[in-house]
Design an enzyme around this catalytic site. Structure first.
Site, PDB file in Angstrom:
ATOM      1  CE  LYS A   9      19.993  -2.801 -11.058  1.00  0.00           C
ATOM      2  NZ  LYS A   9      20.975  -2.021 -11.203  1.00  0.00           N
ATOM      3  CE1 TYR A  49      18.869  -0.344 -16.126  1.00  0.00           C
ATOM      4  CE2 TYR A  49      19.068  -2.745 -16.458  1.00  0.00           C
ATOM      5  CZ  TYR A  49      18.913  -1.717 -15.583  1.00  0.00           C
ATOM      6  OH  TYR A  49      19.044  -1.836 -14.185  1.00  0.00           O
ATOM      7  CG  PHE A  57      26.931   2.234 -18.061  1.00  0.00           C
ATOM      8  CD1 PHE A  57      25.637   1.627 -17.725  1.00  0.00           C
ATOM      9  CD2 PHE A  57      26.879   3.511 -18.185  1.00  0.00           C
ATOM     10  CE1 PHE A  57      24.654   2.366 -17.893  1.00  0.00           C
ATOM     11  CE2 PHE A  57      25.858   4.311 -18.037  1.00  0.00           C
ATOM     12  CZ  PHE A  57      24.545   3.716 -17.935  1.00  0.00           C
ATOM     13  NE  ARG A  85      15.126   6.735  -8.985  1.00  0.00           N
ATOM     14  CZ  ARG A  85      16.166   6.254  -9.609  1.00  0.00           C
ATOM     15  NH1 ARG A  85      15.809   5.036 -10.414  1.00  0.00           N
ATOM     16  NH2 ARG A  85      17.351   6.878  -9.927  1.00  0.00           N
ATOM     17  CB  THR A  91      23.114   5.331  -9.298  1.00  0.00           C
ATOM     18  OG1 THR A  91      21.902   5.976  -9.405  1.00  0.00           O
ATOM     19  CG2 THR A  91      23.349   4.355 -10.370  1.00  0.00           C
ATOM     20  NE  ARG A 102      20.600   1.258  -6.352  1.00  0.00           N
ATOM     21  CZ  ARG A 102      20.176   1.761  -7.338  1.00  0.00           C
ATOM     22  NH1 ARG A 102      20.169   2.972  -7.154  1.00  0.00           N
ATOM     23  NH2 ARG A 102      19.776   1.342  -8.553  1.00  0.00           N
ATOM     24  CG  ASN A 112      23.037  -0.605  -8.653  1.00  0.00           C
ATOM     25  OD1 ASN A 112      22.737  -1.564  -9.069  1.00  0.00           O
ATOM     26  ND2 ASN A 112      23.068   0.510  -9.117  1.00  0.00           N
ATOM     27  CG  HIS A 115      15.387  -0.934 -12.268  1.00  0.00           C
ATOM     28  ND1 HIS A 115      16.038  -0.112 -13.136  1.00  0.00           N
ATOM     29  CD2 HIS A 115      14.025  -0.942 -12.565  1.00  0.00           C
ATOM     30  CE1 HIS A 115      15.080   0.615 -13.506  1.00  0.00           C
ATOM     31  NE2 HIS A 115      13.891   0.043 -13.453  1.00  0.00           N
ATOM     32  CD  GLU A 126      11.252   1.008 -15.653  1.00  0.00           C
ATOM     33  OE1 GLU A 126      12.315   1.507 -15.952  1.00  0.00           O
ATOM     34  OE2 GLU A 126      11.324   1.189 -14.191  1.00  0.00           O
TER      35      GLU A 126
HETATM   36  P1  DAT Z   1      19.465   3.915 -11.544  1.00  0.00           P
HETATM   37  O1  DAT Z   1      19.557   2.214 -11.441  1.00  0.00           O
HETATM   38  O2  DAT Z   1      19.735   4.506 -10.085  1.00  0.00           O
HETATM   39  O3  DAT Z   1      18.053   4.232 -11.801  1.00  0.00           O
HETATM   40  P2  DAT Z   1      20.646   4.540 -13.904  1.00  0.00           P
HETATM   41  O4  DAT Z   1      19.193   4.168 -14.452  1.00  0.00           O
HETATM   42  O5  DAT Z   1      21.195   5.611 -14.565  1.00  0.00           O
HETATM   43  O6  DAT Z   1      20.616   4.226 -12.310  1.00  0.00           O
HETATM   44  O7  DAT Z   1      21.548   3.371 -14.582  1.00  0.00           O
HETATM   45  C1  DAT Z   1      20.970   1.950 -14.472  1.00  0.00           C
HETATM   46  C2  DAT Z   1      22.007   1.121 -14.002  1.00  0.00           C
HETATM   47  O8  DAT Z   1      23.316   1.083 -14.748  1.00  0.00           O
HETATM   48  C3  DAT Z   1      22.676   1.618 -12.595  1.00  0.00           C
HETATM   49  O9  DAT Z   1      21.757   0.986 -11.549  1.00  0.00           O
HETATM   50  C4  DAT Z   1      24.063   0.950 -12.644  1.00  0.00           C
HETATM   51  C5  DAT Z   1      24.422   1.063 -14.055  1.00  0.00           C
HETATM   52  N1  DAT Z   1      25.204   2.273 -14.336  1.00  0.00           N
HETATM   53  C6  DAT Z   1      24.689   3.679 -14.394  1.00  0.00           C
HETATM   54  N2  DAT Z   1      25.689   4.398 -14.717  1.00  0.00           N
HETATM   55  C7  DAT Z   1      26.761   3.810 -14.769  1.00  0.00           C
HETATM   56  C8  DAT Z   1      28.043   4.178 -15.055  1.00  0.00           C
HETATM   57  N3  DAT Z   1      28.543   5.419 -15.062  1.00  0.00           N
HETATM   58  N4  DAT Z   1      29.123   3.177 -14.787  1.00  0.00           N
HETATM   59  C9  DAT Z   1      28.727   1.826 -14.437  1.00  0.00           C
HETATM   60  N5  DAT Z   1      27.381   1.421 -14.268  1.00  0.00           N
HETATM   61  C10 DAT Z   1      26.655   2.402 -14.418  1.00  0.00           C
HETATM   62 MG    MG Z   2      17.197   4.099 -13.869  1.00  0.00          MG
END
Ligand code: DAT
Ligand code: MG
Length: 149
Positions: A9, A49, A57, A85, A91, A102, A112, A115, A126
């Site tokens: 990122k 996304y 968020f 992962r 996350t 992370r 973080n 991805h 993806e």
């Molecule tokens: P990951 O990146 O571990 O697959 P995710 O797909 O649930 O997690 O979410 C995508 C990104 O969005 C994640 O890296 C950080 C952000 N994110 C997720 N949940 C969040 C939350 N509750 N508050 C703020 N940012 C969040």
């Molecule tokens: Mg994800």
């Protein structure tokens, strides 16, 4: 062999952590089959996304992810999706295990660093979104017999 999509990122690029992070995946044994640096448009970020559209968020996530260039990769190896992962960590960096990317380099969920695809359907979606078929390079490594049984 399984393939997964990984993205470093904007914070990873800005903080000079690209080499460090890529090295962790390489050392694990995962093979880089595609890699490029680009800055996402808002429209493209929405596609990437799309599963998070409407979440509280989401807007902040789009602003962050389009704020600077990212490095996109396709990694290949046994259990590549799960292994990538696990190498990234949870996350929320505060919940990520020490030794993961992370945990070792970040503090907040919204910064973080990486991805990674979370399943085989997501990985296929993806990889197809980010790379054309001709960008995925098929090659062997002389060390492969020392990594794969
Ligand atoms: P990951 O990146 O571990 O697959 P995710 O797909 O649930 O997690 O979410 C995508 C990104 O969005 C994640 O890296 C950080 C952000 N994110 C997720 N949940 C969040 C939350 N509750 N508050 C703020 N940012 C969040
Ligand atoms: Mg994800």
């Amino acid at each position: 062999m399984e393939r997964t999509f990984v993205m470093l990122k904007p914070d990873a690029v800005q903080r000079g952590l690209v080499g460090e992070i890529v090295q962790r995946f390489e050392r694990r044994g995962l093979k880089i089959v595609a890699m490029k640096l680009l800055q996402m448009s808002t429209e493209f970020a929405h596609k990437h996304y799309e599963v998070h559209v409407g979440k509280p968020f989401f807007e902040g996530l789009i602003k962050y992810i389009t704020s600077g260039p990212v490095v996109a990769l396709v990694l290949e190896g046994a259990n590549a999706i799960e292994v990538a992962r696990a190498t990234m960590g949870a996350t929320h960096p505060a919940k990520a295990a020490p030794g993961t990317i992370r945990a070792d380099f970040s503090l907040e969920m919204g910064r973080n660093l990486v991805h990674g695809s979370d399943g085989s359907d997501t990985a296929a979606f993806e990889i197809g979104l980010w790379f054309g078929e001709q960008e995925l390079v098929d090659y062997g490594r002389s060390v492969d017999p020392w990594i794969f049984e």
